[in-house]
Design an enzyme around this catalytic site. Sequence first.
Site, PDB file in Angstrom:
ATOM      1  N   LYS A 197      66.150  31.520  83.520  1.00 41.15           N
ATOM      2  CA  LYS A 197      65.018  31.083  84.088  1.00 41.15           C
ATOM      3  C   LYS A 197      65.127  31.850  85.650  1.00 41.15           C
ATOM      4  CE  LYS A 197      64.104  26.865  81.767  1.00 41.15           C
ATOM      5  NZ  LYS A 197      63.750  25.392  81.911  1.00 41.15           N
ATOM      6  N   ASP A 201      57.465  23.799  83.349  1.00 41.46           N
ATOM      7  CA  ASP A 201      58.295  22.723  83.478  1.00 41.46           C
ATOM      8  C   ASP A 201      57.784  21.762  84.668  1.00 41.46           C
ATOM      9  OD1 ASP A 201      60.293  23.430  81.561  1.00 41.46           O
ATOM     10  OD2 ASP A 201      61.211  24.715  83.142  1.00 41.46           O
TER      11      ASP A 201
END
Length: 268
Positions: A66, A99
């Site tokens: 990520k 997220d």
Amino acid sequence: MITLYGVIGDPVAHSLSPAMHNAAFKALGMDCYYAPFHVKGRYLYEAVNGARALGFGGLNVTVPHKEAVIRFVEADQAVRDIGAANTIDFHTNKAYNTDAPGAIASLRDSGVRVKGRNVLVMGAGGAARAVTYGLLKEGATVTIANRTAPKAADLAAYMREYGDVFGTGMDSLAEKVAISDVIVNTTTVGMGEDRTLVTAAMLGPEQAVFDLVYKPVETQLLKEAKAAGAKAIDGITMLARQGALSFEIWTGVKPPLDVMERSARDAV
Ligand code: ATR
């Protein structure tokens, strides 16, 4: 022609995202398919550009890529602020982080307000980064408590630009829990085990406990929360919401959240 999507990670075999996205594609009758791809760090660049070249609609990016992925994709503001992306859209060639809004949506949909309230975030890793950013943007006051206290202090210093945030160790955790309205676990404690950092004795019915761990779905922490009469929000709630936000970025279509959430719960 079928449009392909996927998740790249290392490991990735146990990802629930394929089940979740394929259930949504099926429910909407869309000619799309989502697959997991095990990609080692040294092939990250080739994997992302290969998927783009092959005409994929988009990718999810998971641990441990990520952070690294944002070095070679155009990132939106939240991605730059957080320093991590979990979604790449090849229509716009942009990276996003779902997220943070996924975590906020989980709290909101569970009836938990965070604006002006004290939130304790346990952990200071990648997940804590996104959650803390989302909470600060919503106007919460955040205390980051981490086993390795300097990591919490570093993360808090980095996030201070976005709101009221402090970093501390895990000592006197009961006292930190007692002054918090919402407690979020972003550590790996409880994953595949019945350990918990916070017990029922530390909690009360006015509090909400949100565990990002989703295996098992009902972690020991959530059992303790329920025993104390606190609100318990599980990790599948967040997984489904970050997934639904990615889906919407890629397709422009709001997916059936209930279908995605149910398929993730069935697959776990
Ligand atoms: P993620 O990307 O899911 O956030 P991570 O970056 O590896 O995962 O972070 C894991 C977090 O869980 C860290 O905050 C870690 O604490 P340390 O920084 O002290 O390592 C926390 N963690 C892992 N095992 C733990 C344990 N047994 N007790 C307390 N915290 C733990």
